[in-house]
Motif scaffolding. Structure first.
Motif, PDB file in Angstrom:
ATOM      1  N   LYS A 277      38.111  61.115 -50.313  1.00 46.21           N
ATOM      2  CA  LYS A 277      38.168  60.545 -51.659  1.00 46.21           C
ATOM      3  C   LYS A 277      39.569  60.632 -52.247  1.00 46.21           C
ATOM      4  CE  LYS A 277      33.331  61.306 -52.984  1.00 46.21           C
ATOM      5  NZ  LYS A 277      32.408  62.055 -53.882  1.00 46.21           N
ATOM      6  N   GLU A 278      40.346  61.619 -51.783  1.00 47.48           N
ATOM      7  CA  GLU A 278      41.722  61.775 -52.246  1.00 47.48           C
ATOM      8  C   GLU A 278      42.678  60.828 -51.533  1.00 47.48           C
ATOM      9  OE1 GLU A 278      43.074  63.782 -54.707  1.00 47.48           O
ATOM     10  OE2 GLU A 278      40.969  64.057 -55.261  1.00 47.48           O
ATOM     11  N   GLY A 279      42.152  60.060 -50.565  1.00 48.62           N
ATOM     12  CA  GLY A 279      42.976  59.073 -49.882  1.00 48.62           C
ATOM     13  C   GLY A 279      43.465  59.460 -48.504  1.00 48.62           C
ATOM     14  N   TYR A 280      43.034  60.600 -48.003  1.00 49.95           N
ATOM     15  CA  TYR A 280      43.456  61.044 -46.671  1.00 49.95           C
ATOM     16  C   TYR A 280      42.541  60.448 -45.596  1.00 49.95           C
ATOM     17  CZ  TYR A 280      46.329  64.484 -49.109  1.00 49.95           C
ATOM     18  OH  TYR A 280      47.261  65.065 -49.924  1.00 49.95           O
ATOM     19  N   THR A 281      43.079  60.287 -44.420  1.00 49.40           N
ATOM     20  CA  THR A 281      42.288  59.917 -43.248  1.00 49.40           C
ATOM     21  C   THR A 281      41.829  61.203 -42.589  1.00 49.40           C
ATOM     22  OG1 THR A 281      43.561  57.888 -42.894  1.00 49.40           O
ATOM     23  CG2 THR A 281      42.297  58.739 -41.030  1.00 49.40           C
TER      24      THR A 281
END
Length: 287
Positions: A277-281
């Motif tokens: 959700k924080e944008g990490y893969t």
């Protein structure tokens, strides 16, 4: 004595795993204990590794993929830092009760605890009178594995990190973990957990762990006898959210190897989903 207390705190962390699994629906996860975190400007990947914290020596394993990820990392982060002398001193203090159990518990509770102790450990309540109730819980939990030669994943990782001169840190403190458990459960609830926990449940958890089946471990620990919505929030959700708040800054300049209880990986508020959700893969490392 030091080894005994280290074992106790390791079991405390293990208890967070078996008692803290969420009861909410969660995304299906691939069978892997190791997850790579990349993207969002990271210069090198970091890794999440789910542990069972403690396991019989005959069942202990560490995959080659986990060894490679660990060796490629610059720092080791555990739930607490077992190598910090101040933390270990604090742990020994907290393992002892603020007051004897004979004063803390009612006569009825003492009788119940005595029965549980004799059945599971062969000890009686007088022998543990100076310990905290959480320490007694830990000692009984250790017996559920049915072996005398337990190995502790956090200690194995710590020893390996020291050999490589890799810095070791904790996401939390011993004191904070004690406080979370103390606030999450009443004395009656702890006694109920002790009465209802069985070696069969531990066996199931170990089997799922050896299969790297995060979803199966999650399913085994959703029984309402282990946690309510209140305790789930205190011992799992809130901690995951707090960890994910600090992890981005930690991962900016270094490849971090995070080794935490496998129960923290899954669920809507699990570390994997929160990082996504924080944008990490965040993807499983399969080989």
């Amino acid at each position: 004595m030091k080894t005994i207390f280290q074992s106790i705190i390791a079991v405390f962390i293990f208890f967070f795993t078996i008692a803290g699994a969420a009861q909410t629906k969660s995304p299906k996860l691939e069978n892997s204990l190791l997850w790579e975190v990349s993207g969002k400007g990271l210069t090198k990947p970091s890794y999440l590794y789910g542990t069972i914290h403690m396991i019989c020596s005959k069942d202990y394993f560490l995959s080659e993929k986990a060894k490679k990820a660990f060796e490629a990392s610059d720092k080791l982060f555990l739930e607490i830092n077992f190598t910090d002398p101040a933390e270990m001193s604090q742990m020994q203090q907290l393992a002892m009760g603020k007051e004897p159990l004979s004063k803390k518990l009612s006569p009825e509770q003492l009788v119940k605890l005595d029965v549980i102790l004799k059945k599971s450990t062969g000890m009686n309540v007088q022998q543990v009178d100076s310990f905290s109730l959480l320490t007694v819980l830990s000692l009984i939990s250790m017996k559920s594995f049915g072996c005398a030669d337990l190995k502790f994943y956090e200690m194995e990782f710590s020893d390996a990190a020291k050999k490589r001169n890799v810095p070791i840190f904790g996401l939390e403190t011993v004191k904070s973990q004690f406080e979370i458990l103390e606030n999450a459960y009443s004395n009656d609830e702890v006694l109920k957990l002790l009465e209802e926990s069985t070696s069969e449940e531990t066996d199931g958890l170990v089997t799922a762990y050896k299969n790297e089946n995060i979803d199966a471990m999650y399913a085994l620990t959703t029984d309402e006898k282990f946690t309510t919505e209140k305790t789930k929030k205190q011992i799992l959700d809130n901690r995951n959210v707090n960890w994910v708040k600090v992890m981005p800054e930690l991962m900016k300049q270094n490849g971090i190897f995070f080794a935490v209880g496998a129960g923290h990986l899954g669920g809507e508020l699990g570390v994997i989903n929160l990082l996504r959700k924080e944008g990490y893969t965040v993807k499983p490392v399969m080989n």
